[in-house]
Design a protein around this motif. Structure first.
Motif, PDB file in Angstrom:
ATOM      1  N   GLN A   1       0.018   0.563  -7.481  1.00  0.00           N
ATOM      2  CA  GLN A   1       1.335   0.542  -7.221  1.00  0.00           C
ATOM      3  C   GLN A   1       1.642   2.127  -6.599  1.00  0.00           C
ATOM      4  O   GLN A   1       2.717   1.932  -5.653  1.00  0.00           O
ATOM      5  N   LEU A   2       1.224   3.031  -7.094  1.00  0.00           N
ATOM      6  CA  LEU A   2       1.444   4.355  -6.369  1.00  0.00           C
ATOM      7  C   LEU A   2       1.072   4.479  -4.989  1.00  0.00           C
ATOM      8  O   LEU A   2       1.771   4.784  -4.075  1.00  0.00           O
ATOM      9  N   GLY A   3      -0.088   3.833  -4.744  1.00  0.00           N
ATOM     10  CA  GLY A   3      -0.727   3.707  -3.433  1.00  0.00           C
ATOM     11  C   GLY A   3       0.018   2.932  -2.267  1.00  0.00           C
ATOM     12  O   GLY A   3       0.281   3.112  -1.267  1.00  0.00           O
ATOM     13  N   LEU A   4       0.761   2.032  -3.023  1.00  0.00           N
ATOM     14  CA  LEU A   4       1.626   1.086  -2.247  1.00  0.00           C
ATOM     15  C   LEU A   4       3.241   1.553  -2.101  1.00  0.00           C
ATOM     16  O   LEU A   4       4.098   0.729  -1.542  1.00  0.00           O
ATOM     17  N   ALA A   5       3.222   2.606  -2.456  1.00  0.00           N
ATOM     18  CA  ALA A   5       4.755   3.172  -2.495  1.00  0.00           C
ATOM     19  C   ALA A   5       5.141   3.419  -1.196  1.00  0.00           C
ATOM     20  O   ALA A   5       6.281   3.142  -0.515  1.00  0.00           O
ATOM     21  N   ASP A   6       4.300   3.815  -0.261  1.00  0.00           N
ATOM     22  CA  ASP A   6       4.344   4.377   1.302  1.00  0.00           C
ATOM     23  C   ASP A   6       4.444   3.017   1.977  1.00  0.00           C
ATOM     24  O   ASP A   6       3.543   2.030   2.075  1.00  0.00           O
ATOM     25  N   PRO A   7       5.522   2.778   2.678  1.00  0.00           N
ATOM     26  CA  PRO A   7       5.714   1.535   3.707  1.00  0.00           C
ATOM     27  C   PRO A   7       4.479   1.331   4.801  1.00  0.00           C
ATOM     28  O   PRO A   7       4.258   0.092   4.995  1.00  0.00           O
TER      29      PRO A   7
ATOM     30  N   GLU B   1     -13.179   8.667 -12.327  1.00  0.00           N
ATOM     31  CA  GLU B   1     -13.147   7.571 -13.005  1.00  0.00           C
ATOM     32  C   GLU B   1     -12.170   6.345 -12.188  1.00  0.00           C
ATOM     33  O   GLU B   1     -12.685   5.136 -12.073  1.00  0.00           O
ATOM     34  N   VAL B   2     -11.186   6.890 -11.312  1.00  0.00           N
ATOM     35  CA  VAL B   2     -10.665   5.926 -10.330  1.00  0.00           C
ATOM     36  C   VAL B   2     -11.689   5.503  -9.249  1.00  0.00           C
ATOM     37  O   VAL B   2     -11.584   4.422  -8.972  1.00  0.00           O
TER      38      VAL B   2
ATOM     39  N   GLU C   1      -0.479  -1.880   6.119  1.00  0.00           N
ATOM     40  CA  GLU C   1      -1.896  -2.141   6.165  1.00  0.00           C
ATOM     41  C   GLU C   1      -2.417  -3.133   5.085  1.00  0.00           C
ATOM     42  O   GLU C   1      -3.251  -3.971   5.711  1.00  0.00           O
ATOM     43  N   SER C   2      -1.810  -2.969   3.902  1.00  0.00           N
ATOM     44  CA  SER C   2      -2.370  -4.054   3.086  1.00  0.00           C
ATOM     45  C   SER C   2      -1.728  -5.541   3.405  1.00  0.00           C
ATOM     46  O   SER C   2      -2.768  -6.263   3.341  1.00  0.00           O
ATOM     47  N   ALA C   3      -0.733  -5.399   3.862  1.00  0.00           N
ATOM     48  CA  ALA C   3      -0.442  -6.862   4.408  1.00  0.00           C
ATOM     49  C   ALA C   3      -1.252  -7.469   5.320  1.00  0.00           C
ATOM     50  O   ALA C   3      -1.521  -8.497   5.463  1.00  0.00           O
ATOM     51  N   LYS C   4      -1.650  -6.516   6.526  1.00  0.00           N
ATOM     52  CA  LYS C   4      -2.555  -7.003   7.506  1.00  0.00           C
ATOM     53  C   LYS C   4      -3.918  -7.392   7.008  1.00  0.00           C
ATOM     54  O   LYS C   4      -4.492  -8.260   7.271  1.00  0.00           O
ATOM     55  N   ASN C   5      -4.320  -6.405   6.007  1.00  0.00           N
ATOM     56  CA  ASN C   5      -5.842  -7.137   5.280  1.00  0.00           C
ATOM     57  C   ASN C   5      -5.492  -8.399   4.533  1.00  0.00           C
ATOM     58  O   ASN C   5      -6.559  -9.136   4.710  1.00  0.00           O
ATOM     59  N   TRP C   6      -4.368  -8.597   3.825  1.00  0.00           N
ATOM     60  CA  TRP C   6      -4.195  -9.738   3.295  1.00  0.00           C
ATOM     61  C   TRP C   6      -4.226 -10.946   4.258  1.00  0.00           C
ATOM     62  O   TRP C   6      -4.727 -12.075   3.835  1.00  0.00           O
ATOM     63  N   ARG C   7      -3.480 -10.776   5.287  1.00  0.00           N
ATOM     64  CA  ARG C   7      -3.261 -11.851   6.216  1.00  0.00           C
ATOM     65  C   ARG C   7      -4.990 -11.901   6.892  1.00  0.00           C
ATOM     66  O   ARG C   7      -5.299 -13.224   7.336  1.00  0.00           O
TER      67      ARG C   7
ATOM     68  N   ARG D   1      -8.123   2.243  -2.911  1.00  0.00           N
ATOM     69  CA  ARG D   1      -8.893   3.354  -3.523  1.00  0.00           C
ATOM     70  C   ARG D   1      -8.565   4.718  -2.856  1.00  0.00           C
ATOM     71  O   ARG D   1      -8.290   5.394  -3.741  1.00  0.00           O
ATOM     72  N   HIS D   2      -8.686   4.646  -1.667  1.00  0.00           N
ATOM     73  CA  HIS D   2      -8.500   5.781  -0.794  1.00  0.00           C
ATOM     74  C   HIS D   2      -7.199   6.376  -1.038  1.00  0.00           C
ATOM     75  O   HIS D   2      -6.901   7.719  -1.487  1.00  0.00           O
ATOM     76  N   GLU D   3      -6.201   5.425  -0.969  1.00  0.00           N
ATOM     77  CA  GLU D   3      -4.500   5.978  -1.273  1.00  0.00           C
ATOM     78  C   GLU D   3      -4.427   6.175  -2.634  1.00  0.00           C
ATOM     79  O   GLU D   3      -3.915   7.215  -3.033  1.00  0.00           O
ATOM     80  N   ALA D   4      -5.134   5.411  -3.713  1.00  0.00           N
ATOM     81  CA  ALA D   4      -4.614   5.868  -5.278  1.00  0.00           C
ATOM     82  C   ALA D   4      -5.308   7.443  -5.440  1.00  0.00           C
ATOM     83  O   ALA D   4      -4.885   8.154  -6.249  1.00  0.00           O
ATOM     84  N   VAL D   5      -6.634   7.613  -4.767  1.00  0.00           N
ATOM     85  CA  VAL D   5      -7.149   9.108  -4.880  1.00  0.00           C
ATOM     86  C   VAL D   5      -6.338  10.180  -4.282  1.00  0.00           C
ATOM     87  O   VAL D   5      -6.262  11.089  -5.015  1.00  0.00           O
ATOM     88  N   LYS D   6      -5.642   9.964  -3.206  1.00  0.00           N
ATOM     89  CA  LYS D   6      -4.918  10.943  -2.506  1.00  0.00           C
ATOM     90  C   LYS D   6      -3.698  10.937  -3.479  1.00  0.00           C
ATOM     91  O   LYS D   6      -3.492  12.256  -3.620  1.00  0.00           O
ATOM     92  N   GLN D   7      -2.904  10.041  -4.220  1.00  0.00           N
ATOM     93  CA  GLN D   7      -1.952  10.182  -4.691  1.00  0.00           C
ATOM     94  C   GLN D   7      -2.269  10.860  -6.242  1.00  0.00           C
ATOM     95  O   GLN D   7      -1.505  11.862  -6.458  1.00  0.00           O
ATOM     96  N   LEU D   8      -3.383  10.578  -6.864  1.00  0.00           N
ATOM     97  CA  LEU D   8      -3.853  11.063  -7.925  1.00  0.00           C
ATOM     98  C   LEU D   8      -4.074  12.619  -7.904  1.00  0.00           C
ATOM     99  O   LEU D   8      -3.826  13.655  -8.617  1.00  0.00           O
ATOM    100  N   GLU D   9      -4.829  12.959  -6.740  1.00  0.00           N
ATOM    101  CA  GLU D   9      -5.057  14.328  -6.205  1.00  0.00           C
ATOM    102  C   GLU D   9      -3.684  15.296  -6.311  1.00  0.00           C
ATOM    103  O   GLU D   9      -3.620  16.315  -6.719  1.00  0.00           O
ATOM    104  N   ALA D  10      -2.807  14.588  -5.638  1.00  0.00           N
ATOM    105  CA  ALA D  10      -1.555  15.316  -5.337  1.00  0.00           C
ATOM    106  C   ALA D  10      -0.726  15.371  -6.495  1.00  0.00           C
ATOM    107  O   ALA D  10       0.000  16.451  -6.885  1.00  0.00           O
ATOM    108  N   THR D  11      -0.743  14.372  -7.539  1.00  0.00           N
ATOM    109  CA  THR D  11      -0.222  14.503  -8.875  1.00  0.00           C
ATOM    110  C   THR D  11      -0.753  15.485  -9.447  1.00  0.00           C
ATOM    111  O   THR D  11      -0.266  16.370 -10.294  1.00  0.00           O
TER     112      THR D  11
END
Length: 166
Positions: free
Chosen positions: A102-108, A16-17, A113-119, A145-155
């Motif tokens: 939010q889960l995926g962005l917990a890692d600095p 679903e994610v 990487e996100s900030a670079k993409n926004w730039r 998406r990749h980080e969310a799936v990774k976090q979800l799988e770990a959870t």
């Protein structure tokens, strides 16, 4: 919402994610690529917000603030879309993926990487290169998406472990 019981938060499955983020990526990229023009107010606001994301990306305790500004950037782009239905869909999908974002962005490192993409999105829009802005937008959401799936799988792996008596 469950009648007579109130709101119920469900735990999404990995499929679903993946499905939601895939749709969000396609629609967000389409929206950015379909800009007719970009005004100075949008560029100035994006520059301010992206600069703030860059600053917050290095502060581990500022996850909530980072996610709030990232969501504001997405919503400001959606608000300037020439297609109101598309903008509504983007907002809906963003809400559905918020907790995973939010889960995926917990890692600095991930926030950096996100900030670079926004730039990259902001610079491309400023240059009027809507295809590049779309590609940067695609990367932004794919990384999320990749980080969310990774976090979800770990959870899920943690919650599936058998409980031992102590």
């Amino acid at each position: 919402m469950i009648p007579n019981r109130g709101a119920h938060v469900t735990r999404l499955a990995v499929k679903e994610v993946n499905d939601i983020f895939e749709i969000r990526k396609a629609l967000h990229g389409l929206m950015v690529r379909k800009f007719i023009s970009v005004d100075e107010a949008l560029i100035a606001a994006m520059d301010r917000d992206v600069s703030e994301l860059e600053r917050l990306s290095e502060m581990p305790e500022k996850v909530t603030e980072y996610v709030r500004i990232s969501a504001r950037l997405s919503m400001s782009i959606a608000a300037r879309s020439d297609n109101t239905k598309l903008a509504e869909m983007i907002r809906s999908l963003a809400r559905q993926t918020m907790r995973y974002t939010q889960l995926g962005l917990a890692d600095p490192t991930r926030r950096l990487e996100s900030a670079k993409n926004w730039r990259r999105v902001a610079n491309a829009l400023k240059a009027g290169d809507f295809d590049e802005a779309g590609a940067a937008s695609d990367q932004l959401i794919e990384d999320s998406r990749h980080e969310a799936v990774k976090q979800l799988e770990a959870t899920n792996a943690m919650s599936d472990k058998p409980k031992t008596a102590t």
